[in-house]
Every structure is written in C-alpha cells, then in structure tokens.
Scaffold this active site. Structure first.
Site, short mmCIF file in Angstrom:
data_model
loop_
_atom_site.label_atom_id
_atom_site.label_comp_id
_atom_site.label_asym_id
_atom_site.label_seq_id
_atom_site.Cartn_x
_atom_site.Cartn_y
_atom_site.Cartn_z
N PRO A 2 72.02 38.51 59.01
CG PRO A 2 74.17 38.43 59.59
CD PRO A 2 72.94 39.42 59.16
CG ASN A 3 73.58 33.04 60.76
OD1 ASN A 3 73.85 32.34 59.79
ND2 ASN A 3 74.59 33.86 61.02
NE ARG A 39 71.52 32.15 64.95
CZ ARG A 39 71.53 33.28 64.97
NH1 ARG A 39 70.90 34.37 64.48
NH2 ARG A 39 72.81 33.87 65.58
CE1 TYR A 99 69.32 35.12 68.82
CE2 TYR A 99 70.42 33.04 68.40
CZ TYR A 99 70.48 34.38 68.52
OH TYR A 99 71.73 35.22 68.53
CG ASN A 144 67.73 41.38 64.95
OD1 ASN A 144 68.73 41.43 64.92
ND2 ASN A 144 67.05 40.39 65.37
CB ALA A 161 76.68 38.47 63.60
CD GLU A 187 70.47 48.08 67.93
OE1 GLU A 187 70.92 49.47 68.07
OE2 GLU A 187 71.67 47.15 68.29
CG HIS A 216 69.48 42.94 69.10
ND1 HIS A 216 70.18 42.54 68.22
CD2 HIS A 216 69.93 44.41 69.29
CE1 HIS A 216 70.84 43.77 67.62
NE2 HIS A 216 70.90 44.70 68.35
NE ARG A 235 73.51 35.45 73.08
CZ ARG A 235 73.15 35.21 71.91
NH1 ARG A 235 72.41 36.05 71.08
NH2 ARG A 235 73.76 34.17 71.19
#
Ligand code: DQA
Length: 139
Positions: free
Chosen positions: A9-10, A17, A22, A71, A74, A95, A97, A104
C-alpha cells in the site's frame, strides 16, 4: 530468471509521497532502470493497496517464478496473512524496505515477514530492490 516484484500500500505514490523519506522517483521510472540494467531477468511487477490482492498475487507467482522481492509496506507490520502466504509458497522471498524502518517509529520495528523470508534489505532507498536482485544473482 524470472523475478516478481510486489509492492504494497501507498507505494503507487512513490515520487510524490513523503519525498524526504521515499525520494522523488516513481517506481515505474526506477523499474525501467532495472529492466535496462538486467536484460537477462524477466520482471513481473505488481502493486496493490489491498491486503487480499497481495496475498492472491503471492500465491499466483509463488510457485512459478524464481524469486520474489516483496515490499509489503505498512502490511509488513500488521499482516499475519501475508506472512502465512510467504510461508505457503515455494520460491524464496526477499523483504525490502526503502527507508530504514528500524530508525523510525517503534511500530515499524515489528515485521511479520522477517521470520519467514530468505533475507531482508532495509534503508538503501529504491536501491534496496537492486541489492535484492544482486543477492539473488549471487545465490
Ligand atoms: C516501507 C516502510 C513501511 O514502514 C511503510 O509503511 C511503507 C514503506 C519502506 O519501503 O520504507 O509504506 O515499507
């Protein structure tokens, strides 16, 4: 070699964004660079904002491609279902990111994927995906 890249998502909003986290590049632009740089790899790209659609796609490609770069955004931090899908398939999953999730908020430190993937690459911007590909090529 066939590599599936799956974004959660996103990540369809990359480029606009939160660019301080990012970056300014869209994923489509970045992917074109990968396609140019790795002519020997066939890339299958999928993005969804919907958890079930991501699970369906993991199941769809997870028995036929050579590897998945995932990825889950969220959903990484919330989704037992995506973790179970990764466990259920045959092919290795890396995985990735874009940001360093461990520098964070605390809720980003938990991943339902890390225990069930082959490896993780975190915090190298969009080049986390490229590093994932390099790891797969050396494997
Ligand atoms: C992300 C990190 C996640 O915590 C966040 O929810 C994202 C993107 C990353 O690539 O840095 O959407 O997966």
């Amino acid at each position: 070699m066939k590599i599936a890249i799956i974004n959660g998502p996103n990540l369809n909003l990359l480029g606009t964004r939160e660019p301080s986290i990012y970056g300014n590049q869209t994923f489509e632009e970045y992917l074109q660079g990968l396609v140019n740089d790795y002519p020997e790899i066939s890339f299958d790209y999928f993005q969804s904002n919907i958890e079930g659609a991501l699970i369906d796609h993991i199941q769809k490609v997870g028995f036929s491609c050579d590897a998945i770069i995932l990825n889950a955004a969220a959903y990484t931090h919330t989704s037992v279902g995506i973790g179970d899908a990764v466990k259920a398939i045959d092919v290795p999953v890396i995985e990735v990111h874009i940001s360093n999730t461990f520098s964070r908020e605390d809720f980003r430190h938990k991943s339902y994927l890390t225990p069930v993937v082959k490896g993780i690459i975190v915090g190298f911007g969009l080049d986390s995906y490229r590093l994932g590909i390099e790891a797969l090529l050396k494997d």
